[in-house]
Design a protein around this motif. Structure first.
Motif, PDB file in Angstrom:
ATOM      1  N   ARG A  38     -58.015 -33.795 -22.418  1.00  0.00           N
ATOM      2  CA  ARG A  38     -57.273 -34.859 -23.095  1.00  0.00           C
ATOM      3  C   ARG A  38     -57.931 -35.185 -24.435  1.00  0.00           C
ATOM      4  NH1 ARG A  38     -58.716 -39.608 -18.691  1.00  0.00           N
ATOM      5  NH2 ARG A  38     -60.944 -39.810 -19.204  1.00  0.00           N
ATOM      6  N   GLN A  39     -57.115 -35.682 -25.333  1.00  0.00           N
ATOM      7  CA  GLN A  39     -57.613 -36.069 -26.644  1.00  0.00           C
ATOM      8  C   GLN A  39     -56.923 -37.349 -27.073  1.00  0.00           C
ATOM      9  OE1 GLN A  39     -57.353 -33.027 -29.686  1.00  0.00           O
ATOM     10  NE2 GLN A  39     -58.979 -34.019 -30.858  1.00  0.00           N
ATOM     11  N   ALA A  40     -57.736 -38.384 -27.237  1.00  0.00           N
ATOM     12  CA  ALA A  40     -57.238 -39.665 -27.717  1.00  0.00           C
ATOM     13  C   ALA A  40     -57.338 -39.696 -29.234  1.00  0.00           C
ATOM     14  CB  ALA A  40     -58.053 -40.794 -27.100  1.00  0.00           C
ATOM     15  N   PRO A  41     -56.554 -40.548 -29.888  1.00  0.00           N
ATOM     16  CA  PRO A  41     -56.604 -40.637 -31.361  1.00  0.00           C
ATOM     17  C   PRO A  41     -58.013 -40.922 -31.850  1.00  0.00           C
ATOM     18  CG  PRO A  41     -54.711 -41.823 -30.524  1.00  0.00           C
ATOM     19  CD  PRO A  41     -55.526 -41.436 -29.319  1.00  0.00           C
ATOM     20  N   GLY A  42     -58.475 -40.123 -32.796  1.00  0.00           N
ATOM     21  CA  GLY A  42     -59.783 -40.336 -33.375  1.00  0.00           C
ATOM     22  C   GLY A  42     -60.950 -39.888 -32.525  1.00  0.00           C
ATOM     23  N   LYS A  43     -60.675 -39.251 -31.403  1.00  0.00           N
ATOM     24  CA  LYS A  43     -61.745 -38.811 -30.506  1.00  0.00           C
ATOM     25  C   LYS A  43     -61.676 -37.303 -30.304  1.00  0.00           C
ATOM     26  CE  LYS A  43     -62.320 -43.125 -27.955  1.00  0.00           C
ATOM     27  NZ  LYS A  43     -62.436 -43.730 -26.598  1.00  0.00           N
ATOM     28  N   GLU A  44     -62.776 -36.745 -29.836  1.00  0.00           N
ATOM     29  CA  GLU A  44     -62.812 -35.326 -29.546  1.00  0.00           C
ATOM     30  C   GLU A  44     -62.084 -35.028 -28.237  1.00  0.00           C
ATOM     31  OE1 GLU A  44     -67.064 -34.168 -31.713  1.00  0.00           O
ATOM     32  OE2 GLU A  44     -66.816 -33.935 -29.550  1.00  0.00           O
ATOM     33  N   ARG A  45     -61.607 -33.806 -28.130  1.00  0.00           N
ATOM     34  CA  ARG A  45     -60.984 -33.376 -26.890  1.00  0.00           C
ATOM     35  C   ARG A  45     -62.054 -33.276 -25.810  1.00  0.00           C
ATOM     36  NH1 ARG A  45     -56.615 -28.617 -27.299  1.00  0.00           N
ATOM     37  NH2 ARG A  45     -56.039 -30.093 -28.949  1.00  0.00           N
ATOM     38  N   GLU A  46     -61.714 -33.727 -24.602  1.00  0.00           N
ATOM     39  CA  GLU A  46     -62.679 -33.700 -23.505  1.00  0.00           C
ATOM     40  C   GLU A  46     -62.051 -33.081 -22.267  1.00  0.00           C
ATOM     41  OE1 GLU A  46     -63.834 -37.479 -21.910  1.00  0.00           O
ATOM     42  OE2 GLU A  46     -61.796 -38.292 -21.960  1.00  0.00           O
ATOM     43  N   GLY A  47     -62.906 -32.506 -21.449  1.00  0.00           N
ATOM     44  CA  GLY A  47     -62.446 -31.956 -20.181  1.00  0.00           C
ATOM     45  C   GLY A  47     -62.219 -33.058 -19.167  1.00  0.00           C
ATOM     46  N   VAL A  48     -61.136 -32.984 -18.438  1.00  0.00           N
ATOM     47  CA  VAL A  48     -60.803 -33.970 -17.418  1.00  0.00           C
ATOM     48  C   VAL A  48     -61.019 -33.390 -16.023  1.00  0.00           C
ATOM     49  CG1 VAL A  48     -58.975 -35.404 -16.444  1.00  0.00           C
ATOM     50  CG2 VAL A  48     -59.105 -35.065 -18.925  1.00  0.00           C
ATOM     51  N   SER A  49     -60.416 -32.242 -15.768  1.00  0.00           N
ATOM     52  CA  SER A  49     -60.507 -31.631 -14.449  1.00  0.00           C
ATOM     53  C   SER A  49     -60.158 -30.156 -14.555  1.00  0.00           C
ATOM     54  CB  SER A  49     -59.555 -32.320 -13.469  1.00  0.00           C
ATOM     55  OG  SER A  49     -59.631 -31.727 -12.192  1.00  0.00           O
ATOM     56  N   CYS A  50     -60.821 -29.334 -13.763  1.00  0.00           N
ATOM     57  CA  CYS A  50     -60.576 -27.901 -13.783  1.00  0.00           C
ATOM     58  C   CYS A  50     -60.574 -27.359 -12.361  1.00  0.00           C
ATOM     59  CB  CYS A  50     -61.643 -27.174 -14.614  1.00  0.00           C
ATOM     60  SG  CYS A  50     -61.706 -27.701 -16.341  1.00  0.00           S
ATOM     61  N   ILE A  51     -59.849 -26.261 -12.174  1.00  0.00           N
ATOM     62  CA  ILE A  51     -59.762 -25.633 -10.866  1.00  0.00           C
ATOM     63  C   ILE A  51     -59.996 -24.140 -11.018  1.00  0.00           C
ATOM     64  CG2 ILE A  51     -57.247 -25.360 -10.977  1.00  0.00           C
ATOM     65  CD1 ILE A  51     -57.235 -26.056  -7.921  1.00  0.00           C
ATOM     66  N   SER A  52     -60.733 -23.573 -10.086  1.00  0.00           N
ATOM     67  CA  SER A  52     -61.126 -22.174 -10.200  1.00  0.00           C
ATOM     68  C   SER A  52     -59.953 -21.226  -9.972  1.00  0.00           C
ATOM     69  CB  SER A  52     -62.244 -21.873  -9.205  1.00  0.00           C
ATOM     70  OG  SER A  52     -61.827 -22.169  -7.892  1.00  0.00           O
ATOM     71  N   GLY A 105     -62.851 -17.332 -17.347  1.00  0.00           N
ATOM     72  CA  GLY A 105     -64.199 -17.681 -16.901  1.00  0.00           C
ATOM     73  C   GLY A 105     -64.185 -18.728 -15.809  1.00  0.00           C
ATOM     74  N   SER A 106     -65.337 -19.315 -15.617  1.00  0.00           N
ATOM     75  CA  SER A 106     -65.537 -20.263 -14.524  1.00  0.00           C
ATOM     76  C   SER A 106     -64.930 -21.626 -14.836  1.00  0.00           C
ATOM     77  CB  SER A 106     -67.034 -20.420 -14.259  1.00  0.00           C
ATOM     78  OG  SER A 106     -67.268 -21.480 -13.357  1.00  0.00           O
ATOM     79  N   ALA A 107     -64.370 -22.241 -13.805  1.00  0.00           N
ATOM     80  CA  ALA A 107     -63.868 -23.603 -13.961  1.00  0.00           C
ATOM     81  C   ALA A 107     -65.013 -24.594 -14.104  1.00  0.00           C
ATOM     82  CB  ALA A 107     -62.999 -23.978 -12.767  1.00  0.00           C
ATOM     83  N   TYR A 108     -66.231 -24.139 -13.778  1.00  0.00           N
ATOM     84  CA  TYR A 108     -67.388 -25.021 -13.931  1.00  0.00           C
ATOM     85  C   TYR A 108     -67.569 -25.425 -15.388  1.00  0.00           C
ATOM     86  CZ  TYR A 108     -72.142 -26.784 -13.466  1.00  0.00           C
ATOM     87  OH  TYR A 108     -73.252 -27.560 -13.501  1.00  0.00           O
ATOM     88  N   ALA A 109     -67.171 -24.524 -16.309  1.00  0.00           N
ATOM     89  CA  ALA A 109     -67.251 -24.825 -17.738  1.00  0.00           C
ATOM     90  C   ALA A 109     -66.048 -25.665 -18.141  1.00  0.00           C
ATOM     91  CB  ALA A 109     -67.311 -23.531 -18.539  1.00  0.00           C
ATOM     92  N   CYS A 110     -65.989 -26.862 -17.579  1.00  0.00           N
ATOM     93  CA  CYS A 110     -64.809 -27.701 -17.764  1.00  0.00           C
ATOM     94  C   CYS A 110     -64.969 -28.552 -19.020  1.00  0.00           C
ATOM     95  CB  CYS A 110     -64.568 -28.561 -16.526  1.00  0.00           C
ATOM     96  SG  CYS A 110     -62.921 -29.297 -16.450  1.00  0.00           S
ATOM     97  N   TYR A 111     -65.110 -27.898 -20.123  1.00  0.00           N
ATOM     98  CA  TYR A 111     -65.172 -28.539 -21.428  1.00  0.00           C
ATOM     99  C   TYR A 111     -64.479 -27.600 -22.402  1.00  0.00           C
ATOM    100  CZ  TYR A 111     -69.170 -25.353 -21.549  1.00  0.00           C
ATOM    101  OH  TYR A 111     -69.973 -24.247 -21.450  1.00  0.00           O
TER     102      TYR A 111
END
Length: 129
Positions: A38-52, A105-111
């Motif tokens: 997700r990415q909010a206005p004025g903020k960097e994109r961030e990982g929320v949730s990932c699945i392998s 790749g791996s879902a562990y890299a959830c960023y």
């Protein structure tokens, strides 16, 4: 042609729920991890949730950013090539554009790093009274 299409966003009151969907096509579904960002206005994109990926030795492993644990649930329907993000108890600060992405790749890299090679166009989630 790789395609990811998000849907399910909208306006919801604080404490409400939404279910986002990410429909995928054009790549070997079973070989890819899927993530929500997700990415909010004025903020960097961030990982929320990932699945392998389906073929991962850690099949169906899921990862969540700390702020959503216990409230969000990620799941995948392999018959429909679709990943869902059930979001409960939403907060105003979670207003953002939500994107899904695919990674070999791996879902562990959830960023949002370079392994996430395909992205959808995003769906707006607005949490407001």
């Amino acid at each position: 042609q790789v395609q990811l299409v998000e849907s399910g966003g909208g306006l919801v009151q604080p404490g409400g729920s939404l279910r986002l969907s990410c429909a995928a096509s054009g790549f070997k579904w079973n070989y890819y991890s899927i993530g929500w960002f997700r990415q909010a206005p004025g903020k960097e994109r961030e990982g929320v949730s990932c699945i392998s990926s389906v073929i991962s030795s850690n099949d169906q492993n899921t990862y969540y950013t700390d702020s959503v644990k216990g409230r969000f649930t990620i799941s995948r329907d392999n018959a429909k090539n679709t990943v869902y993000l059930q979001m409960n108890s939403l907060k105003p600060e979670e207003t953002a554009v939500y994107f899904c992405a695919a990674s070999p790749g791996s879902a562990y890299a959830c960023y949002p790093g370079p392994s996430w090679s395909a992205w959808g166009q995003g769906t707006q989630v607005t949490v407001s009274p």
